[in-house]
Write a protein that holds these residues in place. Sequence first.
Motif, PDB file in Angstrom:
ATOM      1  N   VAL A 101      40.563 -41.439  12.497  1.00 52.48           N
ATOM      2  CA  VAL A 101      39.830 -41.605  13.749  1.00 52.48           C
ATOM      3  C   VAL A 101      40.247 -42.943  14.356  1.00 52.48           C
ATOM      4  O   VAL A 101      40.019 -43.996  13.754  1.00 52.48           O
ATOM      5  CB  VAL A 101      38.304 -41.583  13.513  1.00 52.48           C
ATOM      6  CG1 VAL A 101      37.547 -41.772  14.817  1.00 52.48           C
ATOM      7  CG2 VAL A 101      37.890 -40.282  12.826  1.00 52.48           C
ATOM      8  N   ILE A 148      39.033 -38.856  17.162  1.00 51.85           N
ATOM      9  CA  ILE A 148      39.882 -38.276  16.119  1.00 51.85           C
ATOM     10  C   ILE A 148      41.282 -38.089  16.698  1.00 51.85           C
ATOM     11  O   ILE A 148      41.443 -37.585  17.802  1.00 51.85           O
ATOM     12  CB  ILE A 148      39.274 -36.936  15.630  1.00 51.85           C
ATOM     13  CG1 ILE A 148      40.154 -36.274  14.577  1.00 51.85           C
ATOM     14  CG2 ILE A 148      39.052 -35.951  16.776  1.00 51.85           C
ATOM     15  CD1 ILE A 148      40.052 -36.845  13.224  1.00 51.85           C
ATOM     16  N   CYS A 184      31.297 -32.455  11.091  1.00 45.76           N
ATOM     17  CA  CYS A 184      31.434 -33.104  12.400  1.00 45.76           C
ATOM     18  C   CYS A 184      30.210 -32.792  13.262  1.00 45.76           C
ATOM     19  O   CYS A 184      29.963 -31.640  13.601  1.00 45.76           O
ATOM     20  CB  CYS A 184      32.701 -32.652  13.110  1.00 45.76           C
ATOM     21  SG  CYS A 184      32.735 -33.244  14.820  1.00 45.76           S
ATOM     22  N   PRO A 185      29.439 -33.814  13.634  1.00 50.65           N
ATOM     23  CA  PRO A 185      28.193 -33.569  14.352  1.00 50.65           C
ATOM     24  C   PRO A 185      28.392 -32.927  15.725  1.00 50.65           C
ATOM     25  O   PRO A 185      27.492 -32.261  16.224  1.00 50.65           O
ATOM     26  CB  PRO A 185      27.582 -34.969  14.517  1.00 50.65           C
ATOM     27  CG  PRO A 185      28.247 -35.810  13.485  1.00 50.65           C
ATOM     28  CD  PRO A 185      29.618 -35.238  13.315  1.00 50.65           C
ATOM     29  N   THR A 186      29.566 -33.126  16.325  1.00 43.59           N
ATOM     30  CA  THR A 186      29.767 -32.591  17.663  1.00 43.59           C
ATOM     31  C   THR A 186      30.763 -31.429  17.685  1.00 43.59           C
ATOM     32  O   THR A 186      31.258 -31.059  18.748  1.00 43.59           O
ATOM     33  CB  THR A 186      30.213 -33.709  18.631  1.00 43.59           C
ATOM     34  OG1 THR A 186      31.366 -34.358  18.073  1.00 43.59           O
ATOM     35  CG2 THR A 186      29.124 -34.748  18.819  1.00 43.59           C
ATOM     36  N   CYS A 191      34.461 -35.664  20.802  1.00 48.65           N
ATOM     37  CA  CYS A 191      34.419 -36.569  19.647  1.00 48.65           C
ATOM     38  C   CYS A 191      33.644 -37.823  20.035  1.00 48.65           C
ATOM     39  O   CYS A 191      33.896 -38.443  21.058  1.00 48.65           O
ATOM     40  CB  CYS A 191      35.827 -36.942  19.190  1.00 48.65           C
ATOM     41  SG  CYS A 191      35.837 -38.224  17.919  1.00 48.65           S
ATOM     42  N   GLN A 192      32.677 -38.218  19.189  1.00 47.95           N
ATOM     43  CA  GLN A 192      31.853 -39.398  19.487  1.00 47.95           C
ATOM     44  C   GLN A 192      32.296 -40.622  18.677  1.00 47.95           C
ATOM     45  O   GLN A 192      31.582 -41.619  18.627  1.00 47.95           O
ATOM     46  CB  GLN A 192      30.378 -39.084  19.234  1.00 47.95           C
ATOM     47  CG  GLN A 192      30.115 -38.627  17.798  1.00 47.95           C
ATOM     48  CD  GLN A 192      28.633 -38.485  17.459  1.00 47.95           C
ATOM     49  OE1 GLN A 192      27.772 -38.824  18.260  1.00 47.95           O
ATOM     50  NE2 GLN A 192      28.337 -38.005  16.260  1.00 47.95           N
ATOM     51  N   THR A 193      33.459 -40.525  18.033  1.00 52.32           N
ATOM     52  CA  THR A 193      34.028 -41.664  17.326  1.00 52.32           C
ATOM     53  C   THR A 193      33.025 -42.241  16.308  1.00 52.32           C
ATOM     54  O   THR A 193      32.739 -43.433  16.278  1.00 52.32           O
ATOM     55  CB  THR A 193      34.496 -42.748  18.333  1.00 52.32           C
ATOM     56  OG1 THR A 193      35.123 -42.113  19.440  1.00 52.32           O
ATOM     57  CG2 THR A 193      35.498 -43.705  17.712  1.00 52.32           C
ATOM     58  N   CYS A 194      32.502 -41.332  15.467  1.00 53.58           N
ATOM     59  CA  CYS A 194      31.487 -41.764  14.496  1.00 53.58           C
ATOM     60  C   CYS A 194      32.067 -41.927  13.096  1.00 53.58           C
ATOM     61  O   CYS A 194      31.376 -42.396  12.199  1.00 53.58           O
ATOM     62  CB  CYS A 194      30.320 -40.779  14.477  1.00 53.58           C
ATOM     63  SG  CYS A 194      30.726 -39.139  13.821  1.00 53.58           S
ATOM     64  N   PHE A 195      33.305 -41.506  12.878  1.00 49.72           N
ATOM     65  CA  PHE A 195      34.014 -41.694  11.608  1.00 49.72           C
ATOM     66  C   PHE A 195      33.446 -40.867  10.449  1.00 49.72           C
ATOM     67  O   PHE A 195      33.837 -41.060   9.300  1.00 49.72           O
ATOM     68  CB  PHE A 195      34.056 -43.184  11.199  1.00 49.72           C
ATOM     69  CG  PHE A 195      34.602 -44.096  12.263  1.00 49.72           C
ATOM     70  CD1 PHE A 195      35.968 -44.290  12.400  1.00 49.72           C
ATOM     71  CD2 PHE A 195      33.756 -44.748  13.151  1.00 49.72           C
ATOM     72  CE1 PHE A 195      36.474 -45.129  13.388  1.00 49.72           C
ATOM     73  CE2 PHE A 195      34.258 -45.582  14.147  1.00 49.72           C
ATOM     74  CZ  PHE A 195      35.614 -45.779  14.258  1.00 49.72           C
ATOM     75  N   MET A 196      32.520 -39.951  10.735  1.00 49.72           N
ATOM     76  CA  MET A 196      31.902 -39.204   9.636  1.00 49.72           C
ATOM     77  C   MET A 196      32.873 -38.226   8.974  1.00 49.72           C
ATOM     78  O   MET A 196      32.828 -38.019   7.767  1.00 49.72           O
ATOM     79  CB  MET A 196      30.652 -38.465  10.118  1.00 49.72           C
ATOM     80  CG  MET A 196      29.517 -39.376  10.539  1.00 49.72           C
ATOM     81  SD  MET A 196      29.088 -40.636   9.323  1.00 49.72           S
ATOM     82  CE  MET A 196      28.284 -39.640   8.083  1.00 49.72           C
ATOM     83  N   CYS A 197      33.765 -37.618   9.764  1.00 51.07           N
ATOM     84  CA  CYS A 197      34.724 -36.678   9.175  1.00 51.07           C
ATOM     85  C   CYS A 197      35.622 -37.410   8.177  1.00 51.07           C
ATOM     86  O   CYS A 197      35.891 -36.908   7.085  1.00 51.07           O
ATOM     87  CB  CYS A 197      35.557 -36.006  10.264  1.00 51.07           C
ATOM     88  SG  CYS A 197      36.318 -37.163  11.421  1.00 51.07           S
ATOM     89  N   VAL A 248      33.927 -30.712  16.695  1.00 53.03           N
ATOM     90  CA  VAL A 248      35.214 -30.978  17.333  1.00 53.03           C
ATOM     91  C   VAL A 248      36.327 -30.076  16.796  1.00 53.03           C
ATOM     92  O   VAL A 248      37.269 -29.735  17.501  1.00 53.03           O
ATOM     93  CB  VAL A 248      35.577 -32.477  17.143  1.00 53.03           C
ATOM     94  CG1 VAL A 248      37.046 -32.752  17.430  1.00 53.03           C
ATOM     95  CG2 VAL A 248      34.670 -33.332  18.032  1.00 53.03           C
ATOM     96  N   PHE A 249      36.212 -29.649  15.511  1.00 55.45           N
ATOM     97  CA  PHE A 249      37.322 -28.925  14.866  1.00 55.45           C
ATOM     98  C   PHE A 249      37.143 -27.410  14.924  1.00 55.45           C
ATOM     99  O   PHE A 249      36.025 -26.898  14.906  1.00 55.45           O
ATOM    100  CB  PHE A 249      37.416 -29.320  13.383  1.00 55.45           C
ATOM    101  CG  PHE A 249      37.614 -30.777  13.142  1.00 55.45           C
ATOM    102  CD1 PHE A 249      38.871 -31.355  13.262  1.00 55.45           C
ATOM    103  CD2 PHE A 249      36.543 -31.589  12.774  1.00 55.45           C
ATOM    104  CE1 PHE A 249      39.059 -32.717  13.019  1.00 55.45           C
ATOM    105  CE2 PHE A 249      36.718 -32.938  12.537  1.00 55.45           C
ATOM    106  CZ  PHE A 249      37.973 -33.505  12.659  1.00 55.45           C
TER     107      PHE A 249
HETATM  108  S1  SF4 Z   1      34.768 -39.035  14.469  1.00 53.21           S
HETATM  109 FE1  SF4 Z   1      32.794 -37.984  14.380  1.00 53.21          FE
HETATM  110  S2  SF4 Z   1      32.705 -36.792  16.250  1.00 53.21           S
HETATM  111 FE2  SF4 Z   1      34.851 -37.394  15.982  1.00 53.21          FE
HETATM  112  S3  SF4 Z   1      35.793 -35.684  14.910  1.00 53.21           S
HETATM  113 FE3  SF4 Z   1      35.130 -37.129  13.338  1.00 53.21          FE
HETATM  114  S4  SF4 Z   1      33.081 -36.460  12.760  1.00 53.21           S
HETATM  115 FE4  SF4 Z   1      33.581 -35.440  14.683  1.00 53.21          FE
END
Ligand code: SF4
Lengths: 132, 545
Positions: free
Chosen positions: A58, A2, A20-22, A41-47, A24-25
């Motif tokens: 991201v 992110i 955000c699964p980890t 941040c695991q770079t999962c693009f979910m946010c 981060v915010f």
């Molecule tokens: S990309 Fe995934 S891990 Fe990174 S801030 Fe967004 S939701 Fe969280």
Amino acid sequence: MIEIVSASRCVTCDVCIAVCPTNVFDRGADGVPVIARQGDCQTCFMCEAHCPADALFVAPLTHPAPPGSPLTDEQHVTETGLLGSYRKEIGWGRGRKPGARVAIGPQLGRARVTPPATPPAETTSTPAPLKT
Amino acid sequence: MPRTDTTTLDLTADVVIVGGGPAGTWAALAATAAGADVVLLDKGYCGASGPTASGGTGVWYVAPEPDAREKAMASREGLGGYLADRRWMARVLDQTYENMNRLATEARYPFPIVDGQPFKRGVQGPEYMRRMRAWVKRSGARVLDHSPVLELLVDPSGAVAGVAGYRRQHDTGYRVRAGAVVLASGGCAFLSKALGCDVDTGDGALYAAEAGAELSGMEFSNSYAIAPAFTSVTKTAYYNFATFFHADGTPLAGAASQGGRSVIAGELLRNGTVLCQIDQADPEQQRQMREGQPNFFLTFDRLGINPFTDKFPVTLLLEGTVRGTGGIRVVTDDCATTVPGLYAAGDAATRELICGGFTGGGSHNSAWAMSSGTWAGQGAARFATGLGPARHRRRLAATGGAGLRPTRAVRRGNAERYTGWSDAEQVLREQVHPYDKNYLRHGERLTPALAELDAAWRQLRAETAATGAAAVRIRQTAAMVAHARWMYTSALARTESRGMARRQDHPRLDPAQRHRISVGGLDSLWTRPEPEPAEAGQRLTAVAS
Ligand code: SF4
Ligand SMILES: Cc1cc2nc3c(=O)[nH]c(=O)nc-3n(C[C@H](O)[C@H](O)[C@H](O)COP(=O)(O)OP(=O)(O)OC[C@H]3O[C@@H](n4cnc5c(N)ncnc54)[C@H](O)[C@@H]3O)c2cc1C
Ligand code: SF4
């Protein structure tokens, strides 16, 4: 990771803080989320997928983008259409068709195995450097 | 065993589900349908957490026609080294078929229409998991996000009777008393940043082992996936259309996404660079790829790479037991473990029953997650009901060891400043991630790597006592170290090459080792060939006829 929270677009809905699964915010004093633990941040693009205001970006790198990278520049990602592009592609947001409706993909046969070079050697294009 | 501390939040449930990925959400639906009061706890966020949510999956969805089913079952038996069980395959195919159909009707998942029929051989991750969350909430289950479970609680007989954890967005501990617990916490990808996998640190396996459960198939844990270098998107299917090259642009002969990944690993070890170009897809296939998996293209579009015409560098990221096979051993049809009251589902459980020694994801994992989740939820609900009202009056004892309750006295002040986890994380980076240790395996390299991991474990076990957010991190580290030790111990026990457990010093298949390997223990580890159930051979012929 992110890289961008757009303060001008954010509607302070807290969705990214929740999804955000980890974790981060954190919520900033003005309600706009801050990137408190970028290293997690695991770079999962979910946010990005869940942000209703297309306010998050991201960068597709597993390390922080270097200073001055266009991937940290809100104006650049806005003008190039990258901001909000994932949400658009999966068809989330009002008036869009769910991307799941068309997610079929090509027939997958056996994986191709790279053959040995055939003499005379083919001309090869120069590798594209990773732009960061 | 020490009693648990009193905590701020004290809940009671019939069934607790640890993890809210596909396995956990299907378990919650099954348990509530059986009349149980359910609490689902996720370390992250049920609906966005885990590789299915961010990645999406192909699904082993096969119509109930005998020929199609037979072909589906036969297709990967050889790859898996003939360690799978046809009875379980047939059960999973039946259950998956039912669940996918329910996903369409009850969760209204928008499947694509192909030839007038909904196409159910895959799901788009964000859509699937947000619908699963909504469905679980509708079912009446309580969902607590950002609430990592830290340990299991047991009653005086040793049966699992609850969990304790930490709410990281509230900075409080919690405890849930329960009749039964389902571990659906995913596999272990060792914080490699593979897509959506950093929540999967093998916590469930550690907790299960602390309560006395066994693992199985841990030698089949060395899954590595292709991603563009320095990125996270480990979606490998479309690399079937790729050609791989040396750094100088000449073809890397023998390299392939399937059946040639070790060639890529070897070249990365030797020269540090492998280039790739997805040059075998025609324009129509390229278009279908974009529609099929938009997230595959996020990396390329954002870095300005055209993957069909440019050569780009790739890497291999460790996905461990997420796309590997090993996990907690299940011993009944409803996915009970060897510990009463404890059930396991999805990647937390072994997938050998349906894929033997090889998965790579590839549709089987997702089918297993939804099927085993369904059975574990039903089993846990039945077990909890069977205990009657006494289930909530049991005296609870905590089982957590490493990171929570040191064997050596630690002064509180020291514990606060303790940095041992970063030492242990370093050991994991050096002994587990490298391709020459975990992927291209050799006894001479596995043995010293295991010794380093054992030393890291001893230190974690003896000297650390963390609380709060630090406890979450240290328990993850302990779980990863434990996971790695089970992996290498099992890998050393299998002195042959079978499924994905290949040994450079034992390159051949040894017919005498056609058995699964159980592994367990924490301070000292053991392995044991798993005896085939007596009737397995008969079942095989019965299903095949
Ligand atoms: S990309 Fe995934 S891990 Fe990174 S801030 Fe967004 S939701 Fe969280
Ligand atoms: C990139 C990628 C692509 C894949 N593609 C396919 C495919 O095409 N087909 C296929 O079949 N499989 C595929 N797989 C594998 C598939 O994603 C997994 O098998 C599946 O997600 C397993 O589901 P699960 O519910 O067991 O675990 P997960 O989806 O990993 O969910 C585990 C959940 O548990 C939570 N959790 C973890 N620890 C704790 C704790 N201590 N306390 C509370 N909660 C916790 C996590 O936050 C997470 O929500 C793929 C995997 C990857 C990485
Ligand atoms: S999800 Fe988007 S709009 Fe909501 S708080 Fe986060 S950045 Fe702001």
